[in-house]
Structure formats: structure tokens, C-alpha cells
Design an enzyme around this catalytic site. Structure first.
Site, PDB file in Angstrom:
ATOM      1  N   ASP A  33      -5.894  -6.122  -1.293  1.00  0.00           N
ATOM      2  CA  ASP A  33      -4.986  -5.756   0.157  1.00  0.00           C
ATOM      3  C   ASP A  33      -5.962  -5.301   1.329  1.00  0.00           C
ATOM      4  O   ASP A  33      -7.052  -4.900   1.215  1.00  0.00           O
ATOM      5  CB  ASP A  33      -4.244  -4.545  -0.327  1.00  0.00           C
ATOM      6  N   HIS A  63      -6.189 -13.367   6.813  1.00  0.00           N
ATOM      7  CA  HIS A  63      -5.835 -14.122   5.123  1.00  0.00           C
ATOM      8  C   HIS A  63      -6.914 -15.259   5.055  1.00  0.00           C
ATOM      9  O   HIS A  63      -7.281 -15.369   3.821  1.00  0.00           O
ATOM     10  CB  HIS A  63      -4.332 -14.640   5.303  1.00  0.00           C
ATOM     11  N   LEU A  82     -15.048 -18.429 -16.687  1.00  0.00           N
ATOM     12  CA  LEU A  82     -14.039 -17.428 -15.990  1.00  0.00           C
ATOM     13  C   LEU A  82     -12.759 -18.084 -15.884  1.00  0.00           C
ATOM     14  O   LEU A  82     -12.683 -19.114 -15.521  1.00  0.00           O
ATOM     15  CB  LEU A  82     -14.594 -16.945 -14.837  1.00  0.00           C
TER      16      LEU A  82
HETATM   17  C1  FPP Z   1      -2.461  -8.268   1.340  1.00  0.00           C
HETATM   18  O1  FPP Z   1      -2.942  -7.955   2.470  1.00  0.00           O
HETATM   19  C2  FPP Z   1      -2.602  -9.860   1.163  1.00  0.00           C
HETATM   20  C3  FPP Z   1      -1.877 -10.673   0.841  1.00  0.00           C
HETATM   21  C4  FPP Z   1      -0.562 -10.405   0.703  1.00  0.00           C
HETATM   22  C5  FPP Z   1      -2.286 -12.185   0.694  1.00  0.00           C
HETATM   23  C6  FPP Z   1      -3.536 -12.445  -0.189  1.00  0.00           C
HETATM   24  C7  FPP Z   1      -3.944 -13.478  -0.253  1.00  0.00           C
HETATM   25  C8  FPP Z   1      -5.348 -13.976   0.075  1.00  0.00           C
HETATM   26  C9  FPP Z   1      -6.404 -13.114  -0.156  1.00  0.00           C
HETATM   27  C10 FPP Z   1      -5.655 -15.398  -0.173  1.00  0.00           C
HETATM   28  C11 FPP Z   1      -5.627 -15.710  -1.569  1.00  0.00           C
HETATM   29  C12 FPP Z   1      -5.988 -17.034  -1.741  1.00  0.00           C
HETATM   30  C13 FPP Z   1      -6.128 -17.743  -3.021  1.00  0.00           C
HETATM   31  C14 FPP Z   1      -6.364 -19.140  -2.980  1.00  0.00           C
HETATM   32  C15 FPP Z   1      -6.090 -16.897  -4.166  1.00  0.00           C
HETATM   33  P1  FPP Z   1      -2.018  -7.529   3.724  1.00  0.00           P
HETATM   34  O2  FPP Z   1      -1.397  -8.816   4.307  1.00  0.00           O
HETATM   35  O3  FPP Z   1      -0.888  -6.832   3.245  1.00  0.00           O
HETATM   36  O4  FPP Z   1      -3.033  -6.606   4.562  1.00  0.00           O
HETATM   37  P2  FPP Z   1      -2.330  -5.371   5.330  1.00  0.00           P
HETATM   38  O5  FPP Z   1      -1.804  -4.276   4.502  1.00  0.00           O
HETATM   39  O6  FPP Z   1      -3.581  -4.930   5.976  1.00  0.00           O
HETATM   40  O7  FPP Z   1      -1.139  -5.692   6.294  1.00  0.00           O
END
Ligand code: FPP
Length: 253
Positions: free
Chosen positions: A33, A50, A144
């Protein structure tokens, strides 16, 4: 108790023995997050967070593999994340393609196996195809397991499991009295994995957000204020060290 110190290059060689000796968690689950806030803090669009979060996935996966962790489940997209603006959803949906294009060769070299939990049938066709290809290409790897939770929601998963069990009871495979906790576990998407030993959430939020609710009944929880793109191998190592000092009693004394 032995506490490991990074790096862990030798650990996989005597994996079973060392894991038992130094109490490395078998299964770690992470709610990644804080990507949006990471970007906003820098005056960048949320998708830049992201993108950076995706690069961090590679760093953490490699660290987990070197530590001798067997399963790393990462919450990449929940069934509730479809509520986000279409442009953001579309961007996140492209990330697995990008990730695999950039990093799959390196992950294959690292002997990592790719798996997923969640309803991948609802993902855009090219995202699904990239994921299925990667699963196929890494199916025989023994390092893994990188288990990506994508279009995943724990309540939906439990409902799905209950419906399957109901169906099997209807078909006479077993009776209602034969249903145990294990029956439910064996119908979840995670049926092949043990429950997470450690569940981490970044970015200061302290909730589970529909992630592995059944499976985390006895997981150790670890929260940090650090935003996901900044949660590197070093802090990951600290979380593991903290886990190693916990006394797990599973309801006993
Ligand atoms: C939450 O942060 C994050 C997500 C909903 C997307 C997570 C995706 C990635 C880290 C990339 C994953 C890629 C692969 C290939 C596994 P948020 O957007 O809710 O952050 P915020 O709370 O600060 O708005």
C-alpha cells in the site's frame, strides 16, 4: 535464537535445515500500500507510484528468495480496486505485462515460480495471457513461489469455496457432517499453500482490506508507515527479524 543478517546467499543451499534453525517464515503475505501517496508527495501522477511499486516488487521478491522464504503472496489488485478511475485501473492492469517483460528472465534465473490467486478470468485478455505464459514457463522452478493476488477478494474466495463444497455435497461426494475447517481450506485459492506466517502492510494503514481473512487467523501481523515503493530489502529484513522474535502460541500457552 539465531537471527539472520543480510545477505543470505548461502541460505537456499541448506534450505530446510537453515529455515528450521533460524525460523525463517515459510509464507509471507504483503499488502503493498502507498503507491499513490508516494507519487503525490513528489508531485507526480498516481500511476508513477504504481510504476515504482512494480520495480519494488522485483527487489523484494529477490530478497525473499535469498532469505529462504518459500511463498510470497503479494496483494496487487483487489476485487474492490475496480472502483478506481478507469485510467488508473487500466494502468495497473498493464503492470503485470510490463513486470514480466522486464523481469521474468531474471526471475527465471533466480528459480522463482509464478502463481496467482484471484479471478484472473476477468482480467484484460493480454494481461491474463502474459500471466498464464509466465506460470507455464516457471512451473518447474523450485525456488520462491511468487503468488500474485490479482482480482482477489477474501470474502469472494470463501463464497466460492462454500459453493464448491455445497456442489460436492449435492453430488454425494461427502455429507454435511464431514465438512471441517480443512475442507474449507482445501477449496480456497490458496489450497496448495500453508497459511501465511507473517502478514505485512505498508503505508501506515492498519487493516486487512479483504486479504486472506481465513488464512491469516494465526499470522503474525507487521505494519509500517513506509510507503510500498520505499519498502526495500532492508526494511523487509527487519520485518523478518521481528517475526523471528515473536512467540507463536496458536491459542496454546
Ligand atoms: C495500493 O496503493 C497499490 C495498488 C492497488 C496496486 C499495487 C500494485 C503494484 C505494487 C504493482 C504490482 C505489480 C505486479 C506485477 C505484482 P494505493 O494506490 O492504494 O496507494 P495510496 O493508498 O497511497 O493511494
Amino acid at each position: 535464537m539465531h537471527l539472520f543478517k543480510l545477505p543470505f546467499k548461502k541460505i537456499r543451499e541448506k534450505e530446510q535445515l537453515l529455515s528450521a534453525e533460524i525460523n525463517v517464515p515459510e509464507h509471507v503475505a504483503i499488502i503493498m500500500d502507498g503507491n499513490g501517496r508516494w507519487a503525490q508527495k513528489r508531485g507526480l501522477p498516481r500511476i508513477a507510484g504504481h510504476r515504482e511499486g512494480m520495480d519494488n516488487v522485483k527487489r523484494v521478491v529477490k530478497a525473499a528468495n535469498h532469505m529462504g522464504i518459500h511463498i510470497l503472496t503479494l496483494y496487487a489488485f483487489s476485487t474492490e480496486n475496480w472502483k478506481r478511475p478507469t485510467s488508473e485501473v487500466e494502468y495497473i492492469m498493464k503492470l503485470p505485462i510490463d513486470f514480466l517483460q522486464h523481469y521474468l528472465p531474471e526471475l527465471i534465473e533466480e528459480n522463482v515460480r509464478i502463481e496467482t490467486i484471484g479471478e484472473i478470468e476477468r482480467l484484460p485478455k493480454n494481461t491474463r495471457a502474459a500471466i498464464l505464459r509466465a506460470k507455464d514457463q516457471t512451473a518447474n522452478n523450485t525456488g520462491l513461489i511468487l503468488n500474485i493476488a490479482i482480482n482477489y477478494g477474501s470474502r469472494g474466495e470463501m463464497l466460492h469455496s462454500i459453493k464448491e463444497i455445497y456442489q460436492e455435497v449435492q453430488e454425494g461426494k461427502y455429507s454435511i457432517n464431514d465438512i471441517t475447517e480443512e475442507t474449507l481450506s482445501k477449496h480456497l485459492y490458496t489450497k496448495n499453500y500453508q497459511d501465511p506466517d507473517l502478514l505485512i502492510r505498508t503505508s501506515g494503514e492498519v487493516r486487512l482490506s479483504n486479504f486472506l481473512l481465513w488464512q491469516s487467523a494465526y499470522s503474525e501481523l507487521w505494519f509500517t508507515e513506509t510507503l510500498w515503493p520505499d519498502f526495500g530489502p532492508e526494511e523487509f529484513g527487519k520485518a523478518i527479524q521481528d517475526f523471528q522474535q515473536r512467540k507463536r502460541r496458536f491459542g496454546g500457552i
